[in-house]
Scaffold this motif. Structure first.
Motif, PDB file in Angstrom:
ATOM      1  N   GLU A 153      -5.164   5.137   5.130  1.00  0.00           N
ATOM      2  CA  GLU A 153      -4.585   5.917   4.027  1.00  0.00           C
ATOM      3  C   GLU A 153      -3.733   7.078   4.546  1.00  0.00           C
ATOM      4  N   ARG A 197     -14.319   7.893   0.964  1.00  0.00           N
ATOM      5  CA  ARG A 197     -14.844   6.874   1.879  1.00  0.00           C
ATOM      6  C   ARG A 197     -16.328   6.647   1.649  1.00  0.00           C
ATOM      7  N   PHE A 227      -0.456   5.436   5.318  1.00  0.00           N
ATOM      8  CA  PHE A 227       0.204   5.102   4.038  1.00  0.00           C
ATOM      9  C   PHE A 227       0.872   6.359   3.478  1.00  0.00           C
ATOM     10  N   ALA A 228       0.166   7.478   3.543  1.00  0.00           N
ATOM     11  CA  ALA A 228       0.696   8.722   2.973  1.00  0.00           C
ATOM     12  C   ALA A 228       1.936   9.188   3.729  1.00  0.00           C
ATOM     13  N   GLU A 260       0.826  -1.220   0.000  1.00  0.00           N
ATOM     14  CA  GLU A 260       0.000   0.000   0.000  1.00  0.00           C
ATOM     15  C   GLU A 260       0.859   1.269   0.000  1.00  0.00           C
ATOM     16  N   ARG A 294      -4.344   4.655  -7.480  1.00  0.00           N
ATOM     17  CA  ARG A 294      -3.875   3.407  -6.862  1.00  0.00           C
ATOM     18  C   ARG A 294      -4.012   2.253  -7.854  1.00  0.00           C
ATOM     19  N   ALA A 312      -7.965   9.020  -5.085  1.00  0.00           N
ATOM     20  CA  ALA A 312      -6.847   8.138  -4.763  1.00  0.00           C
ATOM     21  C   ALA A 312      -7.021   6.732  -5.329  1.00  0.00           C
ATOM     22  N   SER A 313      -8.254   6.218  -5.296  1.00  0.00           N
ATOM     23  CA  SER A 313      -8.444   4.832  -5.757  1.00  0.00           C
ATOM     24  C   SER A 313      -8.126   4.693  -7.246  1.00  0.00           C
ATOM     25  N   THR A 351      -9.036  10.467  -0.763  1.00  0.00           N
ATOM     26  CA  THR A 351      -9.624   9.157  -0.498  1.00  0.00           C
ATOM     27  C   THR A 351     -11.132   9.341  -0.376  1.00  0.00           C
ATOM     28  N   THR A 372       0.866   4.260  -2.810  1.00  0.00           N
ATOM     29  CA  THR A 372       0.674   5.682  -2.492  1.00  0.00           C
ATOM     30  C   THR A 372       1.883   6.496  -2.938  1.00  0.00           C
TER      31      THR A 372
END
Ligand code: ATP
Ligand code: MG
Length: 637
Positions: A121, A198, A124-125, A93, A217, A213-214, A196, A97
């Motif tokens: 996330e 959600r 991750f960032a 992940e 990704r 982001a998705s 992101t 990112t």
């Protein structure tokens, strides 16, 4: 000499040898040529010539031995999500990112501002930035547009990482409109925003700037982004202080010194071992979240719990004052970290909840951020049956300055004292106006640190060396020492007691009283959940103490007779314990106290309202209604 005293002695007598030894706790690409460069005080540069990487030490180096073990455990009682990422999954992940950020033009030295709720996330960032040498600047997700805008202007980020929304107590807080407004307010404009989604709130995307982001990704599912080998003295991140005493300061930290400091603290202070689980209830927006949600536990090869939600809410989103203990049982947490303010919230819950779960895995609960009053410490210690370890430090230090080094020697702790100076810290108590060192027991003065500061300590104020030197190192006359701006004493056994901030002192008819001492006394009354004491200008006495109390049963807030009775009882407690002089002029009852979003009492704001002044910078206040309640009480008096 006790084991800890010997350990401490080595750290201050021969700091270079001591820290060279600690440096072995992390992986280096190139070892340091010089352990410490202190040639330009007060700046201390650690492990000069060495190259390393925080993300490598937190993630990659564990892949061989514990790739399939849990690394990040995400629990949200806001959305009901619960997900475990192994070190391997975390590694994947973070690279996805990192590749996404690189696609948006982020490279070494670029700033990435992270404005996120407590979701994976966000971690991750942070780790992705560390991996490629970008400087992260995490801004607490609960801040409104104005506070965010000033931080965007100061950090000048190439990219802002954010999300559609956060959630608090079941209430969705849309972040995107706040972010859009902040960018509009800021003179500086970020080139891109990575969001992101959600699915909590709708997002209006600005074409050419905003990216989901998705989608990025998906393009980088198999990304392999190697760790950039950074100089130990490169910048890892900046973070703002809580703003309790005024305008927040941008604290800047290095790479190698920080990694070593965290690895050492995980071993010597927290006694956290690889393969175990660490649970810090803080937020990534604060220094505790940086050091002990993200980097520290992972560097130590531990799983870390990332918790989104209130301490009183269950995974089914129903009220549950036992949620944290349920998680301790479920994930066999060995080390836990929280704040006195959170414990005071739990204190209003049924104490049986503390006994409901199997807490046998837990070795200690560390508490930091605010003075830990004795009744609260006793309540939680007896309830949990594990040692409670008070922890004194600051955003500036990055890791504990005064506490008990459990991993070296489980010295007994004393109620009311965070403990003794940690290895590497030469902590002194100085007379506030003469600068003279106070060495006799129980003499009250300013707590200072003598340079060179240890690894992990702030490098400077972001973009402002002069402010670093002038604010922190020139406040005590005649001496170049780092001021904590906190009062303290040291007892005959060398234990420190923090007596509040240097601007939280009141002067009643020529007598100087710490607001904290009066608060401590008041909190001894059985019906007191929380209390704040401030000094208010008085024509006759110079200043008088005013107390604002949250009663446990809440009755005195609305019932005038009950208020009068409780006020009398509290006045008597203080007069009996500290003398009539310390007795507050008034005790007022409120349903909540104004605090920063990190849970610190905003005494200066209460004081300003009591004196009918402008309360100043309130950008970090949690609930403005609390201050409004005080304003009404004061104006109706
Ligand atoms: P600002 O510097 O912007 O006014 P702040 O000082 O509240 O904000 P932090 O760095 O988050 O920002 O807080 C550090 C301060 O918190 C310490 O200087 C001290 O006053 C207080 N503090 C932290 N831990 C403890 C503790 N264990 N006991 C007493 N006070 C503590
Ligand atoms: Mg401070």
């Amino acid at each position: 000499m006790s084991r800890y005293e010997e350990f401490y002695r080595q750290s201050v007598d021969a700091p270079e040898a001591f820290w060279a030894e600690q440096a072995k706790l992390i992986d280096w690409q190139t070892p340091a040529e010089q352990i410490l460069d202190a040639s330009q005080p007060p700046f201390a540069r650690w492990f000069v010539g060495g190259t390393t990487n925080l993300c490598h030490n937190a993630v990659d180096r564990h892949l061989a031995a514990r790739g399939d073990q849990p690394a990040l455990i995400f629990v949200s009682t806001e959305t009901g999500a619960e997900k475990i990422y192994s070190f391997k999954e975390l590694h994947a992940e973070v690279q996805r990112t990192a590749a996404s950020l690189m696609e948006l033009g982020v490279g070494k030295g670029d700033r990435v501002l992270i404005y996120m709720p407590m979701i994976p996330e966000a971690a991750f960032a942070m780790l992705a930035c560390a991996r490629i040498g970008a400087i992260h600047c995490v801004v607490f997700g609960g801040f409104a547009s104005g506070s965010l805008a000033t931080r965007i202007e100061d950090a000048e980020p190439k990219v802002v990482v954010s999300a559609d929304a956060g959630s608090r107590g079941g209430k969705v807080i849309a972040y995107k409109p706040l972010l859009d407004e902040a960018i509009r307010l800021s003179k500086y404009k970020p080139a891109a925003v990575l969001l992101t989604d959600r699915g909590l709130a709708p997002m209006d995307l600005t074409a050419g700037r905003d990216h989901v982001a998705s989608e990025l990704r998906r393009k980088h599912l198999d990304a392999e982004v190697p760790c950039a080998w950074l100089a130990s003295t490169d910048i890892s991140y900046t973070i703002y202080t809580s703003g309790t005493t005024g305008k927040p300061k941008g604290v800047q930290r290095d790479v190698g010194g920080y990694a070593v400091a965290l690895a050492a603290s995980m071993k010597h202070i927290f006694d956290g071992r690889p393969g175990e689980t660490y649970f810090s209830t803080s937020d990534i927006g604060w220094v505790v979240g940086h050091s002990y949600i993200v980097y520290g536990p992972l560097i130590a090869g531990m799983a870390t719990i990332m918790y989104e939600g209130l301490p009183t809410q269950g995974i089914d989103r129903q009220p549950d004052g036992g949620i944290w203990w349920r998680l301790v049982e479920k994930y066999k947490v060995t080390v836990m970290f929280s704040a006195p303010t959170a414990v005071r919230v739990l204190k209003k819950q049924d104490p049986a909840l503390l006994k409901k779960y199997d807490l046998s895995s837990l070795r200690a609960l560390f508490l930091a951020g605010e003075p830990l009053d004795e009744p609260t410490a006793r309540w939680i210690s007896e309830g949990l049956g594990v040692p409670i370890i008070d922890n004194y430090w600051q955003t500036e230090s990055g890791w504990p300055m005064i506490t008990i080094a459990n991993g070296v020697e489980a010295k007994p702790s004393k109620f009311g004292s965070p403990g003794v100076p940690m290895y590497g810290y030469r902590i002194k108590i100085l007379h506030e106006s003469t600068g003279e060192e106070l060495t006799a027991p129980n003499e009250k003065g300013v707590v200072v640190v003598e340079g060179p500061t240890p690894p992990g300590f702030m490098q400077t104020v972001w973009k402002d060396d002069a402010r670093f030197v002038n604010t922190y190192w020139k406040s005590v006359p005649g001496k170049m020492v780092y001021s904590t701006f906190d009062w303290g004493i040291r007892d005959e056994d060398g234990y420190f007691y923090i007596l509040g901030r240097t601007d939280d002192v009141i002067n009643v008819a020529g007598h100087r009283l710490g607001t904290r001492e009066i608060e401590e006394s008041i909190s001894g009354h059985a019906n007191v959940a929380e209390v704040a004491v401030v000094g208010v200008a008085d024509a006759l006495k110079g200043q008088v103490a005013m107390a604002f109390v949250v009663p446990k049963d809440g009755i005195a807030v609305t019932d005038a007779d009950a208020a009068l009775k409780l006020e009398g009882e509290i006045m008597k407690v203080v007069a009996d314990q500290l003398g009539a002089l310390a007795r507050p002029a008034r005790v007022r009852f409120v349903s909540g106290l104004p605090k920063t979003r990190s849970g610190k009492l905003l005494r200066r704001a209460i004081q300003a309202v009591c004196e009918q002044r402008d309360p100043g910078d309130l950008t970090t206040i949690d609930d403005p209604a609390t201050l409004q309640q005080i304003r009404q009480l004061v104006s109706s008096a």
